[in-house]
Motif scaffolding. Structure first.
Motif, mmCIF file in Angstrom:
data_model
loop_
_atom_site.group_PDB
_atom_site.id
_atom_site.type_symbol
_atom_site.label_atom_id
_atom_site.label_comp_id
_atom_site.label_asym_id
_atom_site.label_seq_id
_atom_site.Cartn_x
_atom_site.Cartn_y
_atom_site.Cartn_z
ATOM 1 N N SER A 106 0.438 -7.588 68.587
ATOM 2 C CA SER A 106 1.684 -8.349 68.873
ATOM 3 C C SER A 106 2.106 -8.946 67.589
ATOM 4 N N GLN A 107 3.348 -9.373 67.549
ATOM 5 C CA GLN A 107 4.033 -9.919 66.353
ATOM 6 C C GLN A 107 3.329 -11.438 66.031
ATOM 7 N N TYR A 108 2.588 -11.904 66.938
ATOM 8 C CA TYR A 108 1.748 -12.955 66.753
ATOM 9 C C TYR A 108 0.349 -13.036 66.126
ATOM 10 N N SER A 109 -0.577 -11.794 66.533
ATOM 11 C CA SER A 109 -1.999 -11.687 66.325
ATOM 12 C C SER A 109 -2.382 -11.985 64.823
ATOM 13 N N ALA A 110 -1.550 -10.733 64.097
ATOM 14 C CA ALA A 110 -2.068 -10.669 62.682
ATOM 15 C C ALA A 110 -1.825 -12.100 62.082
ATOM 16 N N ARG A 111 -0.496 -12.761 62.463
ATOM 17 C CA ARG A 111 -0.172 -14.035 61.779
ATOM 18 C C ARG A 111 -1.359 -15.097 61.967
ATOM 19 N N VAL A 112 -1.746 -15.008 63.141
ATOM 20 C CA VAL A 112 -2.760 -16.080 63.567
ATOM 21 C C VAL A 112 -4.156 -15.809 62.842
ATOM 22 N N GLU A 113 -4.604 -14.445 63.016
ATOM 23 C CA GLU A 113 -5.732 -14.109 62.357
ATOM 24 C C GLU A 113 -5.640 -14.379 60.630
ATOM 25 N N GLN A 114 -4.417 -13.865 60.053
ATOM 26 C CA GLN A 114 -4.382 -14.476 58.772
ATOM 27 C C GLN A 114 -4.532 -15.586 58.334
ATOM 28 N N GLN A 115 -3.830 -16.659 59.090
ATOM 29 C CA GLN A 115 -3.706 -18.017 58.839
ATOM 30 C C GLN A 115 -5.137 -18.718 59.041
ATOM 31 N N GLY A 116 -5.898 -18.427 60.042
ATOM 32 C CA GLY A 116 -6.966 -18.979 60.505
ATOM 33 C C GLY A 116 -7.981 -18.283 59.459
ATOM 34 N N ARG A 128 -19.207 -23.228 57.210
ATOM 35 C CA ARG A 128 -19.156 -22.166 57.662
ATOM 36 C C ARG A 128 -20.279 -21.535 58.222
ATOM 37 N N LYS A 129 -21.617 -22.045 57.443
ATOM 38 C CA LYS A 129 -22.842 -21.469 57.759
ATOM 39 C C LYS A 129 -23.181 -21.231 59.298
ATOM 40 N N ASP A 130 -23.723 -20.108 59.654
ATOM 41 C CA ASP A 130 -23.995 -19.832 61.033
ATOM 42 C C ASP A 130 -22.944 -19.836 62.110
ATOM 43 N N MET A 131 -21.747 -19.956 61.806
ATOM 44 C CA MET A 131 -20.747 -19.778 62.748
ATOM 45 C C MET A 131 -19.988 -18.532 62.590
ATOM 46 N N ASP A 132 -19.373 -18.235 63.437
ATOM 47 C CA ASP A 132 -18.815 -17.009 63.693
ATOM 48 C C ASP A 132 -17.329 -17.091 64.007
ATOM 49 N N PHE A 133 -16.349 -17.468 62.963
ATOM 50 C CA PHE A 133 -14.979 -17.718 63.523
ATOM 51 C C PHE A 133 -14.234 -16.467 63.689
ATOM 52 N N THR A 134 -13.664 -16.560 64.981
ATOM 53 C CA THR A 134 -12.475 -15.373 65.176
ATOM 54 C C THR A 134 -11.444 -16.092 65.938
ATOM 55 N N PHE A 135 -9.993 -15.650 65.597
ATOM 56 C CA PHE A 135 -9.102 -15.944 66.278
ATOM 57 C C PHE A 135 -8.101 -15.170 66.978
ATOM 58 N N ALA A 136 -7.703 -15.327 67.998
ATOM 59 C CA ALA A 136 -7.078 -14.574 68.903
ATOM 60 C C ALA A 136 -5.927 -15.330 69.643
ATOM 61 N N VAL A 137 -4.914 -14.163 70.135
ATOM 62 C CA VAL A 137 -3.899 -14.965 70.842
ATOM 63 C C VAL A 137 -3.949 -14.471 72.294
ATOM 64 N N VAL A 138 -3.752 -15.585 73.046
ATOM 65 C CA VAL A 138 -3.760 -15.187 74.667
ATOM 66 C C VAL A 138 -2.520 -15.095 75.343
ATOM 67 N N ASN A 139 -2.323 -14.107 76.127
ATOM 68 C CA ASN A 139 -1.178 -14.109 76.900
ATOM 69 C C ASN A 139 -1.010 -14.970 78.069
ATOM 70 N N ASP A 140 -0.680 -16.201 77.488
ATOM 71 C CA ASP A 140 -0.507 -17.429 78.457
ATOM 72 C C ASP A 140 0.680 -18.045 78.141
ATOM 73 N N ALA A 141 1.513 -18.465 78.913
ATOM 74 C CA ALA A 141 2.889 -19.123 78.496
ATOM 75 C C ALA A 141 2.720 -20.523 78.137
ATOM 76 N N SER A 142 1.886 -21.112 78.582
ATOM 77 C CA SER A 142 1.655 -22.565 78.553
ATOM 78 C C SER A 142 1.356 -22.928 76.935
ATOM 79 N N VAL A 143 1.770 -24.159 76.577
ATOM 80 C CA VAL A 143 1.406 -24.407 75.391
ATOM 81 C C VAL A 143 0.056 -25.255 75.089
ATOM 82 N N ASN A 144 -0.642 -24.408 74.480
ATOM 83 C CA ASN A 144 -2.101 -24.830 74.309
ATOM 84 C C ASN A 144 -2.842 -23.826 73.353
ATOM 85 N N ALA A 145 -3.869 -24.422 72.718
ATOM 86 C CA ALA A 145 -4.937 -23.843 72.098
ATOM 87 C C ALA A 145 -6.296 -24.303 72.438
#
Length: 219
Positions: A106-116, A128-145
């Protein structure tokens, strides 16, 4: 003996002092009940149970009304390897069904991943040690993260699209906030606090396992 040993270990006194505390409590209880007839002994046991109940109620009040609860939870969480955060986050994502609603293209996915990823790269290595950071966009119309333990961060489509489109600065602020939940292990601390409460209730009620755990994820 078990109560004294448990208290000793929880308070960081070690096995030796814990056993000493347990023996001391055992001898004190034996002295109280020694020489009492069955009726008097039963009455004393009821009094002790009442005192324990009042003590637990007072502790719970202090635990939640003062910074003590967060401090104790923080000490316990510091002893839990961060790899457990990652595993808990994966299980939570499955239970909440977040991955099923992820928008991969989507138009949002790459933007969120790159910024994150840029924000994570700026973190100290110890965060960052032992953490596994991933960023994704959810198909949900509510304003939330949502930030899950271990580094899974989900941003709703509705948040990105609000007011005609979220700015780069606003997106960075949202992601930084969620990353903060992860590195400070807020969800793990909340879960530990809930577990302590359930154990206290179980101790008083006679249910060793207790219940009442709730999922608590940073939003």
């Amino acid at each position: 003996l078990g109560l004294g040993l448990g208290l000793g270990l929880r308070l960081g006194l070690g096995w030796g002092l814990g056993l000493g505390l347990g023996l001391g409590l055992g001898l004190a209880m034996a002295a109280i009940f020694d020489g009492l007839n069955e009726k008097d002994a039963a009455r004393e046991r009821k009094k002790i149970k009442l005192y324990l109940l009042l003590g637990v109620v007072a502790f719970v009040a202090l635990f939640y009304a003062t910074p003590m609860g967060g401090a104790i939870a923080g000490i316990i969480v510091d002893q839990i390897p961060r790899k457990h955060d990652v595993e808990l986050g994966r299980k939570a994502a499955m239970e909440l069904g977040l991955d099923r609603n992820v928008i991969n293209m989507s138009q949002y996915s790459a933007r969120v991943e790159q910024q994150g990823e840029r924000l994570v790269a700026s973190l100290p290595a110890s965060y960052r040690k032992d953490m596994d950071f991933t960023f994704a966009v959810v198909n949900d119309a509510s304003v939330n993260a949502v930030a899950l333990p271990g580094g899974k961060i989900y941003v709703n489509r509705g948040l990105l699209a609000m007011d005609g489109g979220i700015s780069t600065a606003e997106l960075a602020g949202v992601l930084a906030h969620e990353i903060g939940h992860v590195v400070k292990r807020h969800s793990m601390k909340a879960l530990v606090k809930e577990r302590i409460l359930s154990l206290l209730i179980g101790f008083v009620s006679g249910d060793a396992d207790g219940d009442g755990e709730r999922e608590a994820f940073g939003e």
